[in-house]
Design a protein around this motif. Structure first.
Motif, short mmCIF file in Angstrom:
data_model
loop_
_atom_site.label_atom_id
_atom_site.label_comp_id
_atom_site.label_asym_id
_atom_site.label_seq_id
_atom_site.Cartn_x
_atom_site.Cartn_y
_atom_site.Cartn_z
N ASN A 1 10.25 1.61 -7.47
CA ASN A 1 10.38 0.21 -7.07
C ASN A 1 9.94 0.09 -5.60
N ALA A 2 9.99 -1.12 -5.10
CA ALA A 2 9.50 -1.35 -3.74
C ALA A 2 10.33 -0.59 -2.70
N TYR B 1 19.45 -5.20 -4.51
CA TYR B 1 18.17 -4.48 -4.46
C TYR B 1 17.34 -4.96 -3.27
N ALA C 1 15.87 -9.16 -12.85
CA ALA C 1 17.24 -8.95 -12.36
C ALA C 1 18.26 -9.29 -13.44
N HIS D 1 14.60 -12.70 -9.22
CA HIS D 1 13.48 -12.05 -9.92
C HIS D 1 13.76 -11.98 -11.43
N TYR E 1 0.32 -19.16 0.12
CA TYR E 1 -0.48 -18.53 -0.94
C TYR E 1 -1.72 -19.42 -1.08
N HIS F 1 -1.62 -5.93 1.21
CA HIS F 1 -0.49 -5.73 0.31
C HIS F 1 -0.71 -4.36 -0.31
N LEU G 1 5.15 -3.69 -2.04
CA LEU G 1 5.63 -4.27 -3.30
C LEU G 1 5.71 -3.24 -4.41
N ARG G 2 6.46 -3.59 -5.44
CA ARG G 2 6.47 -2.74 -6.63
C ARG G 2 5.23 -2.99 -7.47
N GLY G 3 4.88 -4.26 -7.58
CA GLY G 3 3.75 -4.63 -8.43
C GLY G 3 4.20 -4.83 -9.86
N ASP G 4 3.32 -5.35 -10.66
CA ASP G 4 3.60 -5.54 -12.08
C ASP G 4 2.65 -4.66 -12.88
N TYR H 1 13.40 -13.13 -3.47
CA TYR H 1 13.38 -14.05 -4.61
C TYR H 1 14.54 -15.05 -4.57
N ASP I 1 20.25 -8.65 -7.79
CA ASP I 1 18.96 -8.92 -7.16
C ASP I 1 19.10 -8.82 -5.64
N THR J 1 -3.97 -9.46 -1.22
CA THR J 1 -3.21 -8.88 -2.33
C THR J 1 -3.84 -7.58 -2.84
N TYR J 2 -3.04 -6.88 -3.62
CA TYR J 2 -3.43 -5.59 -4.19
C TYR J 2 -3.22 -5.71 -5.69
N LYS K 1 16.01 -2.61 0.08
CA LYS K 1 14.66 -2.53 0.66
C LYS K 1 14.73 -2.68 2.18
P1 FAD Z 1 11.21 -4.65 -6.37
O1 FAD Z 1 11.86 -5.19 -5.19
O2 FAD Z 1 11.11 -3.17 -6.49
O3 FAD Z 1 11.99 -5.10 -7.67
C1 FAD Z 1 11.86 -6.35 -8.33
C2 FAD Z 1 13.20 -6.69 -8.96
O4 FAD Z 1 13.58 -5.66 -9.88
C3 FAD Z 1 14.30 -6.78 -7.92
O5 FAD Z 1 14.33 -8.08 -7.38
C4 FAD Z 1 15.51 -6.37 -8.71
O6 FAD Z 1 16.09 -7.48 -9.36
C5 FAD Z 1 14.99 -5.39 -9.74
N1 FAD Z 1 15.16 -3.98 -9.29
C6 FAD Z 1 14.71 -3.41 -8.16
N2 FAD Z 1 15.06 -2.11 -8.09
C7 FAD Z 1 15.73 -1.85 -9.23
C8 FAD Z 1 16.34 -0.70 -9.75
N3 FAD Z 1 16.35 0.48 -9.09
N4 FAD Z 1 16.95 -0.78 -10.96
C9 FAD Z 1 16.98 -1.95 -11.64
N5 FAD Z 1 16.40 -3.10 -11.18
C10 FAD Z 1 15.80 -3.04 -9.99
N6 FAD Z 1 2.09 -8.15 -6.99
C11 FAD Z 1 0.95 -7.40 -6.99
O7 FAD Z 1 0.68 -6.70 -7.96
N7 FAD Z 1 0.11 -7.41 -5.91
C12 FAD Z 1 0.37 -8.12 -4.79
O8 FAD Z 1 -0.42 -8.09 -3.83
C13 FAD Z 1 1.55 -8.92 -4.75
N8 FAD Z 1 1.88 -9.65 -3.66
C14 FAD Z 1 3.08 -10.32 -3.61
C15 FAD Z 1 3.46 -10.97 -2.44
C16 FAD Z 1 4.66 -11.64 -2.35
C17 FAD Z 1 5.06 -12.30 -1.07
C18 FAD Z 1 5.53 -11.70 -3.51
C19 FAD Z 1 6.82 -12.46 -3.45
C20 FAD Z 1 5.15 -11.06 -4.68
C21 FAD Z 1 3.94 -10.36 -4.75
N9 FAD Z 1 3.56 -9.66 -5.90
C22 FAD Z 1 2.40 -8.91 -5.91
C23 FAD Z 1 4.37 -9.71 -7.12
C24 FAD Z 1 5.37 -8.54 -7.21
O9 FAD Z 1 4.68 -7.33 -7.33
C25 FAD Z 1 6.24 -8.81 -8.43
O10 FAD Z 1 7.11 -9.87 -8.16
C26 FAD Z 1 6.99 -7.60 -8.97
O11 FAD Z 1 7.50 -7.95 -10.26
C27 FAD Z 1 8.18 -7.16 -8.13
O12 FAD Z 1 7.78 -6.60 -6.96
P2 FAD Z 1 8.87 -6.30 -5.79
O13 FAD Z 1 8.17 -5.63 -4.72
O14 FAD Z 1 9.67 -7.49 -5.52
O15 FAD Z 1 9.78 -5.24 -6.62
#
Ligand code: FAD
Length: 291
Positions: A121-122, A160, A151, A148, A267, A76, A105-108, A144, A157, A48-49, A164
């Motif tokens: 976003n991702a 989006y 969403a 998510h 995980y 990641h 990923l997008r990350g939090d 998801y 969801d 993870t990152y 990707k």
């Molecule tokens: P995205 O796909 O960009 O978006 C998340 C949600 O936001 C989408 O499902 C959609 O509903 C909404 N969305 C997307 N684009 C838009 C847009 N343009 N406008 C409005 N809404 C939009 N986090 C970490 O920090 N580090 C890690 O290493 C990590 N590893 C993970 C591994 C896995 C397998 C999973 C499932 C999650 C992981 N996460 C990690 C958590 C992840 O970063 C979070 O779930 C984060 O909130 C969303 O990342 P994402 O890449 O799904 O985002």
């Protein structure tokens, strides 16, 4: 066809996720864990990152450690608030290290930084990776089945998620779930949307009731009431929790595979016990040992 039959033909993909250890003893412990999980003949181990790039160095070092242990390693990479130049530099570093798979990923946002700090976003990250590195990396993204938390609807969801994949993702790993029907329903919606990328269920062993409830509330995963009640009955007995989670997840994984899941992503929480026990129950060990 049994689960073991499917694996022997390498039909089933297996992967294990770690987080970067914070100390020397943590690295030693990870080395032991990897050596045990190698018994399953996994396709890759991922690392993870941390939110906001907090583990940029730690993730890279852990990937190096995994490579030295002779396993296929996938970092990641979460875009967070990072500039494009930072991401490109990391991509070049990973490529030079011989990495050919990235979990994008997008990350939090780290707590206290405010949601405004994440402007991408991702999907943007997938585009950046393709733009900078062409087809060098196999790109995994997140999916998801239970939708998510950001969403506005299940439909948006899925849109989006499709964006990707259309941007260049090769496959996806799901957020964890404990109700396999969430995955089946998601896979039906994915097929109806014309998405053909393989989607691997993410399997999360439970180590404590409080921990899984706290984490699930943040990431929008559902812990069914009956599971919460069973965990409550285990009380502080860690081995009872381990036994319950191993039994339940073994049955769930078996069902998922029978229903056509293309593989499993664990995980691991940097432990091997439950993940290895599930693999053993599924007949997925290439060799068995008892130490
Ligand atoms: P995205 O796909 O960009 O978006 C998340 C949600 O936001 C989408 O499902 C959609 O509903 C909404 N969305 C997307 N684009 C838009 C847009 N343009 N406008 C409005 N809404 C939009 N986090 C970490 O920090 N580090 C890690 O290493 C990590 N590893 C993970 C591994 C896995 C397998 C999973 C499932 C999650 C992981 N996460 C990690 C958590 C992840 O970063 C979070 O779930 C984060 O909130 C969303 O990342 P994402 O890449 O799904 O985002």
């Amino acid at each position: 066809m049994t689960t073991a039959d499917r694996t022997s033909g390498h039909a089933l993909r297996l992967s294990f996720e770690f987080f970067p250890p914070k100390s020397e003893p943590g690295m030693d412990s990870l080395t032991r864990v990897v050596k045990r999980l190698k018994e399953t003949g996994p396709d890759f181990f991922s690392c993870t990152y941390g939110a906001g790039g907090s583990t940029r160095d730690g993730t890279r070092e852990t990937i190096g450690l995994l490579q030295n242990l002779g396993v296929h390693a996938a970092p990641h990479l979460s875009i967070g608030a990072d500039a494009q130049s930072v991401i490109f530099e990391l991509l070049d570093t990973y490529r030079a290290m011989g990495v050919d798979r990235i979990v994008a990923l997008r990350g939090d946002v780290p707590s206290g930084m405010g949601a405004a700090r994440i402007s991408h976003n991702a999907e943007s990250l997938v585009r950046w990776i393709r733009e900078h590195s062409g087809d060098h990396f196999h790109i995994e993204v997140a999916a998801y089945p239970e939708v998510h938390p950001d969403a506005t609807s299940a439909e948006s969801d899925l849109e989006y998620f499709k964006a990707k994949v259309d941007a260049g993702a090769d496959s996806a790993i799901t957020q964890y779930f404990y109700n396999p029907h969430a995955y089946y329903d998601f896979m039906e919606r994915v097929a109806a949307a014309g998405i053909t990328a393989p989607i691997y269920p993410g399997i999360m062993p439970i180590t404590s009731l409080e921990g899984i409830i706290r984490f699930s509330a943040k990431c929008g995963a559902d812990v069914p009431r009956w599971i919460q009640q069973r965990l409550k009955s285990c009380g502080d007995d860690e081995s009872a929790v381990r036994e319950f989670t191993t039994d339940y997840l073994s049955r769930m994984c078996e069902e998922l595979i029978a229903a056509g899941a293309p593989g499993l992503h664990f995980y691991t929480l940097n432990r091997w016990g439950v993940s290895l026990a599930i693999c053993r129950n599924l007949g997925l060990l290439t060799r068995d040992s008892s130490d």
